[in-house]
Design a protein around this motif. Sequence first.
Motif, PDB file in Angstrom:
ATOM      1  N   LEU A  25      17.465  85.348  -8.965  1.00 45.37           N
ATOM      2  CA  LEU A  25      17.453  85.525 -10.431  1.00 45.37           C
ATOM      3  C   LEU A  25      17.323  84.165 -11.105  1.00 45.37           C
ATOM      4  N   THR A  26      16.315  84.034 -11.973  1.00 49.49           N
ATOM      5  CA  THR A  26      16.102  82.758 -12.662  1.00 49.49           C
ATOM      6  C   THR A  26      16.814  82.773 -14.015  1.00 49.49           C
ATOM      7  N   LYS A  27      16.983  81.589 -14.572  1.00 48.46           N
ATOM      8  CA  LYS A  27      17.613  81.505 -15.897  1.00 48.46           C
ATOM      9  C   LYS A  27      16.711  82.106 -16.968  1.00 48.46           C
ATOM     10  N   THR A  28      15.427  82.259 -16.663  1.00 47.48           N
ATOM     11  CA  THR A  28      14.529  82.904 -17.628  1.00 47.48           C
ATOM     12  C   THR A  28      14.596  84.430 -17.509  1.00 47.48           C
ATOM     13  N   GLU A  38       9.293  77.992 -11.842  1.00 45.93           N
ATOM     14  CA  GLU A  38      10.729  78.204 -12.084  1.00 45.93           C
ATOM     15  C   GLU A  38      11.554  77.216 -11.246  1.00 45.93           C
ATOM     16  N   ARG A  39      12.566  76.631 -11.884  1.00 43.95           N
ATOM     17  CA  ARG A  39      13.441  75.707 -11.142  1.00 43.95           C
ATOM     18  C   ARG A  39      14.907  75.909 -11.455  1.00 43.95           C
ATOM     19  N   SER A  40      15.206  76.812 -12.365  1.00 46.23           N
ATOM     20  CA  SER A  40      16.596  77.033 -12.767  1.00 46.23           C
ATOM     21  C   SER A  40      17.019  78.430 -12.347  1.00 46.23           C
ATOM     22  N   PHE A  41      18.022  78.454 -11.484  1.00 48.97           N
ATOM     23  CA  PHE A  41      18.412  79.730 -10.891  1.00 48.97           C
ATOM     24  C   PHE A  41      19.887  80.054 -11.161  1.00 48.97           C
ATOM     25  N   ILE A  42      20.141  81.332 -11.352  1.00 47.73           N
ATOM     26  CA  ILE A  42      21.514  81.802 -11.592  1.00 47.73           C
ATOM     27  C   ILE A  42      22.135  82.296 -10.294  1.00 47.73           C
ATOM     28  N   GLU A  55      19.426  72.371  -3.406  1.00 48.34           N
ATOM     29  CA  GLU A  55      18.444  71.546  -4.110  1.00 48.34           C
ATOM     30  C   GLU A  55      18.390  71.889  -5.599  1.00 48.34           C
ATOM     31  N   PHE A  56      18.652  73.150  -5.904  1.00 48.40           N
ATOM     32  CA  PHE A  56      18.507  73.623  -7.281  1.00 48.40           C
ATOM     33  C   PHE A  56      19.850  73.846  -7.977  1.00 48.40           C
ATOM     34  N   GLY A  57      20.950  73.509  -7.324  1.00 47.33           N
ATOM     35  CA  GLY A  57      22.244  73.544  -8.006  1.00 47.33           C
ATOM     36  C   GLY A  57      23.390  74.019  -7.143  1.00 47.33           C
ATOM     37  N   LYS A  58      24.548  73.384  -7.389  1.00 50.91           N
ATOM     38  CA  LYS A  58      25.761  73.745  -6.647  1.00 50.91           C
ATOM     39  C   LYS A  58      26.400  75.019  -7.172  1.00 50.91           C
ATOM     40  N   LYS A 108       8.388  81.166  -3.803  1.00 51.39           N
ATOM     41  CA  LYS A 108       7.623  81.975  -4.760  1.00 51.39           C
ATOM     42  C   LYS A 108       7.984  81.579  -6.189  1.00 51.39           C
ATOM     43  N   ALA A 109       9.280  81.427  -6.443  1.00 47.06           N
ATOM     44  CA  ALA A 109       9.727  81.104  -7.808  1.00 47.06           C
ATOM     45  C   ALA A 109       9.252  79.711  -8.222  1.00 47.06           C
ATOM     46  N   VAL A 110       9.463  78.733  -7.351  1.00 52.32           N
ATOM     47  CA  VAL A 110       9.110  77.347  -7.708  1.00 52.32           C
ATOM     48  C   VAL A 110       7.602  77.235  -7.913  1.00 52.32           C
ATOM     49  N   SER A 111       6.851  77.946  -7.110  1.00 51.46           N
ATOM     50  CA  SER A 111       5.386  77.867  -7.245  1.00 51.46           C
ATOM     51  C   SER A 111       4.891  78.561  -8.501  1.00 51.46           C
ATOM     52  N   GLU A 112       5.768  79.300  -9.153  1.00 54.53           N
ATOM     53  CA  GLU A 112       5.421  79.906 -10.452  1.00 54.53           C
ATOM     54  C   GLU A 112       6.020  79.108 -11.604  1.00 54.53           C
TER      55      GLU A 112
END
Length: 129
Positions: free
Chosen positions: A31-34, A67-71, A94-97, A61-65
């Motif tokens: 799930l992304t922040k968007t 997206e870099r912020s994930f919940i 890599e994308f958050g603790k 898949k997400a990063v290649s679209e």
Amino acid sequence: MDKKLLIGKALKAKEKAYTPYSGFNVGAALLTKTGKIYTGCNVECVSYTPTICAERTAIAKAVSEGERSFIAIAITGDADWTFPCGVCRQVIREFGKDIIVIVAKSEDEYREYTLEELMPHSFGPEDLD
Ligand code: THU
């Protein structure tokens, strides 16, 4: 966050797993922040090491679209409880603790952790600053 929806997507993604060598199927839903959800399954390879886990498929898949912020990421697999492997923990890191890792047996039976709980004292991007 609709955890049941996220887990449902991971369960569905697991059906797509390509596992002719291990027969061990895993699905993930990120799930992304968007508010978008990217799914992934494990994809194996005859020469074994190129195999990619479900979690990293979803992240790629997400990063290649863009997206870099994930919940959160939901994971489900053929083990009693399928926890993310060490490589996937590092890639989630890599994308958050604070990313929530949901390890699910079903939409009603799941456990929830932060990435930091699963990977304390981690090495992360800030360490290179
Ligand atoms: N696997 C995943 O997809 N995610 C994990 O975190 C654990 C392992 C896959 C890789 C391989 O295709 C199969 O499970 C057996 O290791």
